[in-house]
Design an enzyme around this catalytic site. Structure first.
Site, short mmCIF file in Angstrom:
data_model
loop_
_atom_site.label_atom_id
_atom_site.label_comp_id
_atom_site.label_asym_id
_atom_site.label_seq_id
_atom_site.Cartn_x
_atom_site.Cartn_y
_atom_site.Cartn_z
N TYR A 140 3.53 57.76 -4.05
CA TYR A 140 3.15 56.46 -3.47
C TYR A 140 2.02 55.68 -4.49
O TYR A 140 2.28 54.62 -4.77
CB TYR A 140 2.39 56.49 -2.04
CG TYR A 140 1.94 55.16 -1.47
CD1 TYR A 140 2.66 54.14 -1.34
CD2 TYR A 140 0.47 55.09 -1.15
CE1 TYR A 140 2.24 53.22 -0.80
CE2 TYR A 140 -0.05 54.10 -0.71
CZ TYR A 140 0.84 52.99 -0.64
OH TYR A 140 0.35 51.69 -0.20
N LEU A 189 -3.79 57.40 11.20
CA LEU A 189 -4.82 57.68 12.20
C LEU A 189 -5.03 57.09 13.58
O LEU A 189 -4.77 57.78 14.79
CB LEU A 189 -5.91 58.52 11.52
CG LEU A 189 -7.20 59.04 12.52
CD1 LEU A 189 -6.41 60.51 13.09
CD2 LEU A 189 -8.31 59.49 11.56
#
Ligand code: UFG
Length: 330
Positions: A140, A189
């Site tokens: 990425y 998260l």
């Protein structure tokens, strides 16, 4: 008119709203693979399509007088990129070159590019500034760095003026409660903790407790999505009204929070207790990423306004009001 690719995604939809609020006209191009039509402000023109569809890009650039492009459309999950690297190189790199080619063909010379702090890799200093070497540790980050490098070459060869914005960890939602973070599946998260506290999952996993950080869990620099959006507007104004630009800015708050601290902050705001499980490290995760945003302050007069508490509170408000995210409202 400003073209926003990926304007139906989490960050793109927030930037579209701010652009419209500030009086810009906007056309959104999004294939809706991971974005949501309902996330796009009704004041924007919407085109469903792919950035690698050359005829569609030609039509779009012939239909509208595009002054600048904000390019968000990309895959953006560090863990996924490790197991499916080609998906990232195909969509984030190859498809972006098609968009860039179309821009050059139509003499559209201003671009804001969504980059990432994942370009830095595993840095050996605490606070990251833009001059540090870039050694990404996952596909990425490499895919985003490749486009940054391609943009430099294009700016040397053509009229192109560009700004790369290296986001740290985007979080929170617009206080209107109308748009927010919605991924399927969710891997980030803060939404994962909040969705757990809403009763959607049995537990929250902490990926790795043996990092070289005070509590052993990963440290990230979380930044409110509306602070990010504001930086995009300032960067766009610099491109539209300033001198030719070929540069990069970090966008973070300069403060890092560990996974455990984030879980605590979510518990404090929601008044609920999380059921925490410890799991192995997630591959591709650096231990600590915290921004210096001094360059953005100096050159764009930008600084973040929202605290971690604001991020968690606005995200919680969004998830409470939309427990199933956008799709259940269709
Ligand atoms: N984490 C957990 N449990 C979870 C989810 C995450 O412990 O259920 C941990 C991760 O291992 C990581 C931290 O929480 O240490 C943050 O993870 P996120 O998935 O929320 O964010 P990332 O840092 O992996 O990546 C995000 C974006 C990228 C961007 C990057 C910049 O997904 O696009 O921030 O740091 F590049």
């Amino acid at each position: 008119m400003i073209l926003v690719t990926g304007g139906a995604g989490y960050i793109g939809s927030h930037v579209v709203k701010q652009l419209l609020d500030r009086g810009f006209e906007v056309v959104v191009l999004d294939n809706l693979l991971t974005g949501y039509r309902q996330a796009v402000d009704v004041r924007a023109v919407f085109w469903q399509g792919n950035i690698q569809d050359e005829p569609a890009l030609d039509r779009l650039f012939e239909t509208y007088q595009i002054e600048g492009v904000m390019h968000f459309a990309a895959h953006c999950l560090v863990g996924e990129s490790v197991v499916q690297p080609l998906k990232y190189y195909e969509n984030n790199v190859a498809a972006t070159t098609v968009l860039l080619k179309a821009m050059m063909r139509h003499r559209i010379a201003k671009l804001i590019f969504s980059s990432t702090c994942a370009t830095y890799g595993v840095p050996d200093i605490g606070i990251l500034h833009e001059e540090l070497p870039t050694r990404p540790v996952n596909p990425y980050g490499r895919s985003k760095l490749m486009i940054e490098q391609i943009l430099r070459d294009l700016a040397d060869a053509y009229e192109l003026s560009f700004i790369c914005l290296r986001y740290f960890n985007a979080a929170g939602a617009n206080p209107s409660g109308v748009i927010g973070e919605c991924h399927e599946p969710e891997t980030h998260l803060i939404p994962n903790v909040l969705l757990h506290l809403l009763g959607k999952t049995t537990h929250i996993s902490i990926f790795g407790e043996d990092y070289d950080t005070p509590d052993g869990t990963c440290i990230r620099d979380y930044i409110h999505v509306d602070d990010l959006s504001n930086a995009h507007i300032l960067a766009l104004q610099q491109l539209l009204y300033g001198e030719k630009s070929a540069t990069v800015y970090n966008l973070g708050t300069g403060t890092g929070y560990s996974v455990k601290e984030i879980i605590k902050a979510c518990e404090a705001i929601t008044g609920k207790k999380a059921n925490v499980a410890f799991a192995d490290r997630r591959s591709g995760d650096p231990g600590r990423l915290v921004a210096s945003y001094e360059k953005a302050t100096r050159e764009l007069e930008w600084k973040p306004e929202y605290s971690l508490e604001d991020m968690v509170r606005t995200a919680w408000e969004w998830h409470r009001r939309h427990p199933g995210g956008y799709p259940s409202e269709q």
